[in-house]
Structure formats: structure tokens, C-alpha cells
Design a protein around this motif. Structure first.
Motif, mmCIF file in Angstrom:
data_model
loop_
_atom_site.group_PDB
_atom_site.id
_atom_site.type_symbol
_atom_site.label_atom_id
_atom_site.label_comp_id
_atom_site.label_asym_id
_atom_site.label_seq_id
_atom_site.Cartn_x
_atom_site.Cartn_y
_atom_site.Cartn_z
ATOM 1 N N SER A 1 0.856 -1.182 0.000
ATOM 2 C CA SER A 1 0.000 0.000 0.000
ATOM 3 C C SER A 1 0.885 1.223 0.000
ATOM 4 N N VAL A 2 0.495 2.223 -0.813
ATOM 5 C CA VAL A 2 1.255 3.477 -0.883
ATOM 6 C C VAL A 2 0.294 4.654 -0.887
ATOM 7 N N SER A 3 0.799 5.782 -0.426
ATOM 8 C CA SER A 3 0.055 7.025 -0.564
ATOM 9 C C SER A 3 0.168 7.460 -2.028
ATOM 10 N N LEU A 4 -0.676 8.383 -2.435
ATOM 11 C CA LEU A 4 -0.618 8.851 -3.816
ATOM 12 C C LEU A 4 0.749 9.436 -4.151
ATOM 13 N N ASP A 5 1.446 9.985 -3.151
ATOM 14 C CA ASP A 5 2.776 10.532 -3.405
ATOM 15 C C ASP A 5 3.891 9.506 -3.193
ATOM 16 N N GLY A 6 3.549 8.215 -3.117
ATOM 17 C CA GLY A 6 4.535 7.149 -3.205
ATOM 18 C C GLY A 6 5.163 6.646 -1.923
ATOM 19 N N ASP B 1 8.511 -10.526 -9.915
ATOM 20 C CA ASP B 1 7.806 -10.860 -11.155
ATOM 21 C C ASP B 1 6.585 -9.979 -11.384
ATOM 22 N N GLU B 2 5.948 -9.546 -10.299
ATOM 23 C CA GLU B 2 4.733 -8.740 -10.433
ATOM 24 C C GLU B 2 4.661 -7.743 -9.288
ATOM 25 N N TYR B 3 4.131 -6.566 -9.606
ATOM 26 C CA TYR B 3 3.943 -5.503 -8.626
ATOM 27 C C TYR B 3 2.447 -5.272 -8.464
ATOM 28 N N ARG B 4 1.951 -5.371 -7.245
ATOM 29 C CA ARG B 4 0.564 -5.042 -6.927
ATOM 30 C C ARG B 4 0.618 -3.882 -5.943
ATOM 31 N N VAL B 5 0.415 -2.698 -6.485
ATOM 32 C CA VAL B 5 0.534 -1.476 -5.697
ATOM 33 C C VAL B 5 -0.872 -0.950 -5.422
ATOM 34 N N TYR B 6 -1.199 -0.817 -4.156
ATOM 35 C CA TYR B 6 -2.505 -0.319 -3.718
ATOM 36 C C TYR B 6 -2.339 1.157 -3.378
ATOM 37 N N VAL B 7 -2.832 2.024 -4.254
ATOM 38 C CA VAL B 7 -2.667 3.466 -4.087
ATOM 39 C C VAL B 7 -3.837 4.014 -3.272
ATOM 40 N N HIS B 8 -3.499 4.605 -2.123
ATOM 41 C CA HIS B 8 -4.516 5.172 -1.238
ATOM 42 C C HIS B 8 -4.686 6.663 -1.552
ATOM 43 N N PRO B 9 -5.917 7.158 -1.516
ATOM 44 C CA PRO B 9 -6.179 8.546 -1.903
ATOM 45 C C PRO B 9 -5.811 9.550 -0.810
ATOM 46 N N VAL B 10 -4.519 9.660 -0.568
ATOM 47 C CA VAL B 10 -4.027 10.588 0.436
ATOM 48 C C VAL B 10 -2.597 10.986 0.063
ATOM 49 N N LEU B 11 -2.256 12.232 0.342
ATOM 50 C CA LEU B 11 -0.883 12.719 0.204
ATOM 51 C C LEU B 11 -0.342 12.884 1.618
ATOM 52 N N ILE B 12 0.769 12.230 1.929
ATOM 53 C CA ILE B 12 1.295 12.351 3.296
ATOM 54 C C ILE B 12 2.551 13.230 3.348
ATOM 55 N N GLY C 1 8.056 10.568 4.129
ATOM 56 C CA GLY C 1 8.077 9.268 4.775
ATOM 57 C C GLY C 1 9.013 8.345 4.041
ATOM 58 N N LYS C 2 8.725 7.056 4.084
ATOM 59 C CA LYS C 2 9.556 6.057 3.411
ATOM 60 C C LYS C 2 8.936 5.742 2.057
ATOM 61 N N ALA C 3 9.724 5.931 1.005
ATOM 62 C CA ALA C 3 9.248 5.684 -0.352
ATOM 63 C C ALA C 3 9.230 4.190 -0.650
ATOM 64 N N LEU C 4 8.284 3.784 -1.472
ATOM 65 C CA LEU C 4 8.231 2.381 -1.878
ATOM 66 C C LEU C 4 9.422 2.035 -2.750
ATOM 67 N N PHE C 5 9.707 2.867 -3.726
ATOM 68 C CA PHE C 5 10.778 2.566 -4.668
ATOM 69 C C PHE C 5 11.971 3.486 -4.430
ATOM 70 N N PRO C 6 13.128 2.908 -4.123
ATOM 71 C CA PRO C 6 14.327 3.729 -3.934
ATOM 72 C C PRO C 6 14.868 4.196 -5.289
ATOM 73 N N ALA C 7 15.685 5.223 -5.243
ATOM 74 C CA ALA C 7 16.346 5.681 -6.459
ATOM 75 C C ALA C 7 17.197 4.541 -7.010
ATOM 76 N N ALA C 8 17.187 4.402 -8.324
ATOM 77 C CA ALA C 8 17.948 3.317 -8.954
ATOM 78 C C ALA C 8 18.515 3.793 -10.281
ATOM 79 N N ASP C 9 19.594 3.164 -10.712
ATOM 80 C CA ASP C 9 20.204 3.491 -11.985
ATOM 81 C C ASP C 9 19.643 2.657 -13.124
#
Length: 188
Positions: A9-14, A141-152, A155-163
Motif C-alpha cells: 500500500s502506498v500514498s498517492l505521493d509514493g 515478477d509482479e507488482y501489486r501497488v494499492y494506491v490510497h487517496p491521500v498525500l502524506i 516518509g519512506k518511499a516504496l521505490f528507492p532511487a535506482a540506476d
């Protein structure tokens, strides 16, 4: 071969949690919890990091003994207790732990591939730090991201910066009555 499915689960801002680890903004009502039970109950195992495991172990082993717990929550307590769990931790004692849990030290690609090759349902991956390690090795293999309708805001991001760039294909979407939207993406 079983798939590794990241479910978060993630906030709309990730963000998966606020700056103080708060998740009180999660909108898990009966419809969404029933969906989680259906999805997770069909899995062959849970893969999590120590922090996620300890949070789950604080509540779910006896949650259904509380008479105020709703039907879907009581049902999930049984699912969680019975499901095989692999916890990745450098600090928990190695080997077997309570509630059908095996503790391993680190993500080793060959060991994960052997786990995927075992019979049974897919494997649910939880926890942002562990997910980052799995993504680094190309194991999700698969991403199931549950986006909640809130901007917080932070906090801690789901996806870290990557190259690296990872191409994905849309596997499905679903909107829930509480405003949460499931986005499913799979590796081609």
C-alpha cells in the motif's frame, strides 16, 4: 514456477509509511481486507524483512481471539498463522522461528530461485527494504501497488532511487469503494 509478487500500500505521493513509521492513513475497510484475504490466502508463502515480520507478529497470531475483530480481520489471522513465512534478517536467530517462519540471513539469488521452483502458490513479498533487494536482483515478477487517496508529504518511499530501468506491462487495475486503486504490473 512460482512468481514473487510485491504487494504494498502506498500514498498517492509514493510513501509506504510516514516519517514516524505511521500507517494510520491506510484505508483498509471490509471490502479491501476481504480482497487481501482472497489474494494472500492463495499464496504459497510470505517473504518479509525483520521489521515487517515483527509488526505482523505483534498482532496477527492472536488477533482472532479478540471479540471486537471483524470477520475479514479474524480470517486473516488464520491465514497469517498458517502461511509459510521466510523472514530475511541479520539479527533474528537463524533457522526456524514461531508461526511457521524460517529466518534466513540475506537474499541469495540461487536460494530464492530454488524457493520459486518449489510447488505451491506464488510468494507475497512485503517490506520496502527487502523489496529493494529483490528488485536489485531482478527477482520481482509482479507488482501489486494499492494506491490510497491521500498525500502524506514525506516518509519512506516504496521505490528507492535506482540506476536501472525496469520495463513493465499492465496486468490489471481495480478500484475499491473507499477510493483505493490497485495497479498490477508484471515483468514481460
Amino acid at each position: 514456477m512460482r512468481k514473487i509478487i510485491l504487494m504494498m500500500s502506498v500514498s498517492l505521493d509514493g510513501f509506504i509509511e510516514g516519517p514516524e513509521r505511521e500507517i494510520d492513513w491506510h484505508l483498509v475497510d471490509e471490502e479491501l481486507h476481504s480482497h487481501f484475504n482472497e489474494e494472500l490466502g492463495a499464496m504459497g508463502g510470505f517473504l518479509s524483512g525483520r521489521v515487517t515480520h515483527e509488526l505482523m507478529a505483534e498482532f496477527w497470531p492472536t488477533a482472532d481471539a479478540d471479540p471486537s475483530i471483524t470477520g475479514p480481520m479474524a480470517e486473516f489471522a488464520g491465514i497469517w498463522r498458517e502461511m509459510p513465512k521466510t523472514v530475511y534478517s541479520r539479527t533474528l536467530p537463524a533457522g526456524r522461528a514461531g508461526w511457521n517462519t524460517t529466518v534466513v540471513r540475506e537474499v541469495v539469488v540461487e536460494e530464492v530461485m530454488a524457493l520459486k521452483a518449489q510447488p505451491g502458490g506464488d510468494l507475497a513479498l512485503g517490506g520496502a527494504d527487502l523489496a529493494a533487494a529483490f528488485m536489485e536482483h531482478g527477482l520481482v515478477d509482479e507488482y501489486r501497488v494499492y494506491v490510497h487517496p491521500v498525500l502524506i508529504g514525506r516518509g519512506k518511499a516504496l521505490f528507492p532511487a535506482a540506476d536501472a530501468r525496469t520495463a513493465l506491462e499492465l496486468a490489471g487495475t481495480r478500484a475499491f469503494g473507499n477510493g483505493v486503486v490497485l495497479l498490477r504490473y508484471a515483468r514481460p
